[in-house]
Write an enzyme that holds these catalytic residues in place. Structure first.
Site, short mmCIF file in Angstrom:
data_model
loop_
_atom_site.label_atom_id
_atom_site.label_comp_id
_atom_site.label_asym_id
_atom_site.label_seq_id
_atom_site.Cartn_x
_atom_site.Cartn_y
_atom_site.Cartn_z
N GLU A 142 0.82 -1.22 0.00
CA GLU A 142 0.00 0.00 0.00
C GLU A 142 0.85 1.27 0.00
O GLU A 142 0.77 2.10 0.91
CB GLU A 142 -0.97 -0.02 1.19
N CYS A 153 14.42 15.01 1.94
CA CYS A 153 13.33 15.35 1.01
C CYS A 153 13.46 16.80 0.53
O CYS A 153 13.19 17.09 -0.64
CB CYS A 153 11.98 15.11 1.66
N GLU A 291 -6.22 -7.92 -1.44
CA GLU A 291 -6.82 -8.06 -0.11
C GLU A 291 -8.30 -7.80 -0.29
O GLU A 291 -8.70 -6.72 -0.72
CB GLU A 291 -6.24 -7.04 0.88
C1 GLA Z 1 -4.43 -2.85 4.70
C2 GLA Z 1 -3.09 -3.52 4.73
C3 GLA Z 1 -3.11 -4.81 5.47
C4 GLA Z 1 -3.94 -4.71 6.70
C5 GLA Z 1 -5.34 -4.29 6.35
C6 GLA Z 1 -6.29 -4.26 7.52
O1 GLA Z 1 -5.17 -3.06 3.58
O2 GLA Z 1 -2.50 -3.71 3.47
O3 GLA Z 1 -1.79 -5.12 5.81
O4 GLA Z 1 -3.35 -3.78 7.55
O5 GLA Z 1 -5.27 -3.02 5.78
O6 GLA Z 1 -5.98 -3.28 8.45
ZN ZN Z 2 11.97 12.48 3.86
#
Ligand code: GLA
Ligand code: ZN
Length: 651
Positions: A142, A153, A291
């Site tokens: 993510e 930065c 996910e």
């Molecule tokens: C995100 C993250 C996961 C987990 C879920 C649920 O999507 O990628 O690692 O933390 O949220 O909290």
């Molecule tokens: Zn930085």
């Protein structure tokens, strides 16, 4: 179709692994994602790599016919790394370092962090290059724009600006730094948007926009380093990343450029139709859900559990919008850590229950109809333009509280969706000529080049819908000097004489067909210069003046919506256009029921999902065959609560 699950063997006793793998296989799961936070297990001490445990986990799952996507573990830097190099942590706008303890405690621009990221990625890539249980890779986890305010930065930002503008006087001119004595005479004077004496958002809007772009570029550059390593050592494996749907602090078009396909993490609250379409639009192709919600969400507190059938409905909705794989998060609720109460397919007690059986049902259905869906993809007549620059510029200056790119995007998408009209959500850089209708949330930043392309699209017979606050600025977030809508004025045949940011006061509009709608937030006061009025204001000193216009331009037509109408307007208005353009609609849908189509040259599969807890009736425009139930269905279909139908049009 692939069914998978996110699995964390490092959280469980090894004796349990074979039991888990067997249960997974029995549910039809053929893929697990592993290791994306396991850095402290993979490299317990600097430069000392330990893969034996992960090798054993792979052996266990592959004995049950399950293959793996491996995550590079860089979203969770281990304690030893932060202890040794405390300067790798990100810094906030108040210049306070953010410490170790959760995850993401790293600045992606930091060279020491980069070095360690390369090292762990290289070690993993080398070790697993030939492993036949490994299918591919997920980079990090993510990723988001690296909006960090550290000194590294600051230096990188100045370098980025120097590369973009060449000379400081070009930057001074482009940003208009004469305002408030902000002219720079040396590069080190250029700040990051640190806290100012006038609050966080008081920086020059052109600087802010460049900072958001820069922060996005840093993340893309960080990922690119990992992708290069993975491609070098593992040319047979795919490389993807788990995106976050409507998340907007990074330019996903750029992030996806280095990847084989987009994956994303789907935790639907209401409908996920829009984020699915955004995710498909990033590369204009099918995607994975890496996910997928399978239980209630919760870190320290919990939310409602999915109703019977709901998890299955979400999975099929994703498939309808172009998903090729559904990977459920997570296998089992974790017994330790921040996410103890984030529900897995199994609860803490690991007893397979209702949610396990529902996942297994999805597995059976994927096997049953998978071949029917192979090679099919959504194809739509309507495109919605989606751009991170527009989102950011309107976040920096929202015009009036409540006005945002997202608001327009949702209303247009929902309006189309309720009509049973699928939409592609695409970058403004996309070739628009295949589309019969192109809908544009505010093109607040409008370059001459984009305006010219849209003008040509309409001249050549396209149909374009344009929203209020279009043409306000150039691509550098500097106000344009023409009368609005700036370079699209001729295409639209209007002039915006003035505007009224009415906020939460309301006005109303009347359409020619007698329909009336409430409007809020914003009212453009328009003058017709070739266009016709499609709706007029009903109140205030500009009552009677046009609020919505339509103009013929070349072979096509262009509409302008100069105010923010209530939600139900969009179905009415877009329904009218769809009727005139004879856009293909497959069904009349009650609220909460959705249809998505996948097709290839030969056939078309409709995925009908009832996302409500009530029975619903849908009227289909053509008779269909139900390919799950293997039966011909009539025009009226009754869907159970959270029911799913997979239909093949017989026409
Ligand atoms: C995100 C993250 C996961 C987990 C879920 C649920 O999507 O990628 O690692 O933390 O949220 O909290
Ligand atoms: Zn930085």
């Amino acid at each position: 179709m692939i069914l998978g699950v996110d699995y964390y063997p490092e959280h469980w006793e090894e004796e349990r692994w074979p039991v888990d793998a067997k249960l997974m296989a029995e549910a039809g799961i053929t893929v697990v994602r592993l290791a994306e936070f396991a850095w402290s297990r993979l490299e317990p001490r600097d430069g000392e790599f330990q893969f034996a445990w992960l090798d054993r986990a792979l052996e266990v799952v592959s004995a049950h016919g399950i293959r793996a996507v491996l995550g590079t573990p860089t979203a969770a830097p281990p304690a030893w790394l932060v202890e040794k190099h405390p300067d790798i942590v990100p810094v906030d706008a108040w210049r306070r370092p953010l410490g170790f303890g959760a995850r993401l405690h790293r600045c992606l621009a930091n060279p020491t962090f980069r070095e360690h990221s390369r090292a762990v990625t290289t070690a993993m890539a080398r070790h697993y290059a030939q492993h036949n249980a490994v299918l591919g890779w997920q980079t990090d986890n993510e990723l988001t724009g690296n909006r960090c305010y550290c000194e590294v930065c600051a230096g990188r930002f100045r370098g980025w600006l120097q590369h973009k503008y060449g000379a400081l006087d070009v930057l001074n001119r482009t940003w208009g730094t004469a305002f408030w004595s902000q002219e720079y005479s040396a590069w080190p004077q250029v700040p990051l948007p640190w806290q100012t004496a006038c609050g966080p958002m008081a920086h020059n809007p052109s600087l802010m926009l460049d900072y958001y772009r820069f922060a996005s570029d840093i993340t893309v550059e960080f990922q690119r380093e990992q992708v290069r390593i993975l491609r070098k050592h593992c040319p047979e494996h795919f490389v993807t990343h788990n995106f976050m749907g409507l998340h907007d602090a990074i330019n996903y078009y750029d992030l996806a450029e280095d990847l084989d396909f987009v994956s994303w993490d789907n935790y639907p609250e209401s409908s996920a139709a829009l984020p699915h379409d955004v995710m498909r639009g990033i590369q204009g192709r099918s995607f994975w859900v890496m996910e997928e919600k399978c239980g209630h969400a919760g870190w320290n507190t919990m939310g409602p559990i999915p109703r019977p059938g709901q998890v299955r409905a979400w999975a099929w909705q994703a498939v309808g919008h172009g998903a090729e794989a559904i990977v459920f998060f997570r296998w089992r609720s974790c017994r330790s850590g921040t996410e103890q109460f984030w529900q897995g397919i199994l609860n803490h007690d690991a007893v397979p229950g209702r949610r396990y059986r529902e996942v297994a049902q999805v597995g059976r259905e994927f096997r049953q109809v998978g071949p029917e869906l192979d090679g099919t993809a959504p194809r739509n007549d309507v495109a919605i333009l989606y751009s991170y620059d527009q989102i950011w510029a309107l976040q920096i200056q929202p015009q009036v509280p409540g006005f945002s790119f997202a608001l327009w995007l949702q209303r247009y998408h929902e309006g189309l969706h309720r009509l049973g009209l699928g939409a592609d959500v695409v970058s403004p850089a996309t070739d628009l000529s295949p589309y019969k209708l192109v809908v544009c949330p505010p093109l607040y930043l409008l370059s001459d080049e984009l305006a010219a392309r849209l003008d040509r699209y309409v001249s050549n017979g396209g149909h374009l819908v344009v929203s209020a606050r279009t043409g306000v600025k150039n691509e550098n977030n500097y106000a344009r000097s023409e009368t609005l809508p700036g370079p699209l004025a001729r295409t639209l045949g209007i002039a915006v004489e003035d505007y009224d940011a009415i906020g939460d006061r309301s006005n109303a509009i009347g359409l020619h067909d007698g329909a009336r709608f409430k409007v809020g937030l914003w009212c453009d006061i328009l003058r017709l210069e070739g266009a016709e009025a499609a709706a007029r204001y009903l109140h205030d000193f500009y009552a009677g003046s046009p609020a919505i216009t339509v103009s013929r331009h070349g072979e096509g037509r262009a509409w302008y919506i100069g105010t923010v109408p209530e939600e139900r307007f969009f179905r009415h208005f877009l329904g009218g256009i769809a009727g005139e353009l004879r856009l293909r609609r497959v069904a009349d849908l009650p609220k909460g029921v959705e249809v998505a189509c996948r097709e290839d040259e030969e056939h078309r599969v409709l995925v009908l999902t009832n996302l409500t807890g009530q029975r619903q009736t849908v009227r289909l425009h053509d008779p269909c065959e139900d390919i799950l139930a293997k039966a011909i269905v009539g025009d009226n279909i009754v869907l159970d609560p959270f029911g799913v139908r997979l239909l093949r049009t017989t026409s």
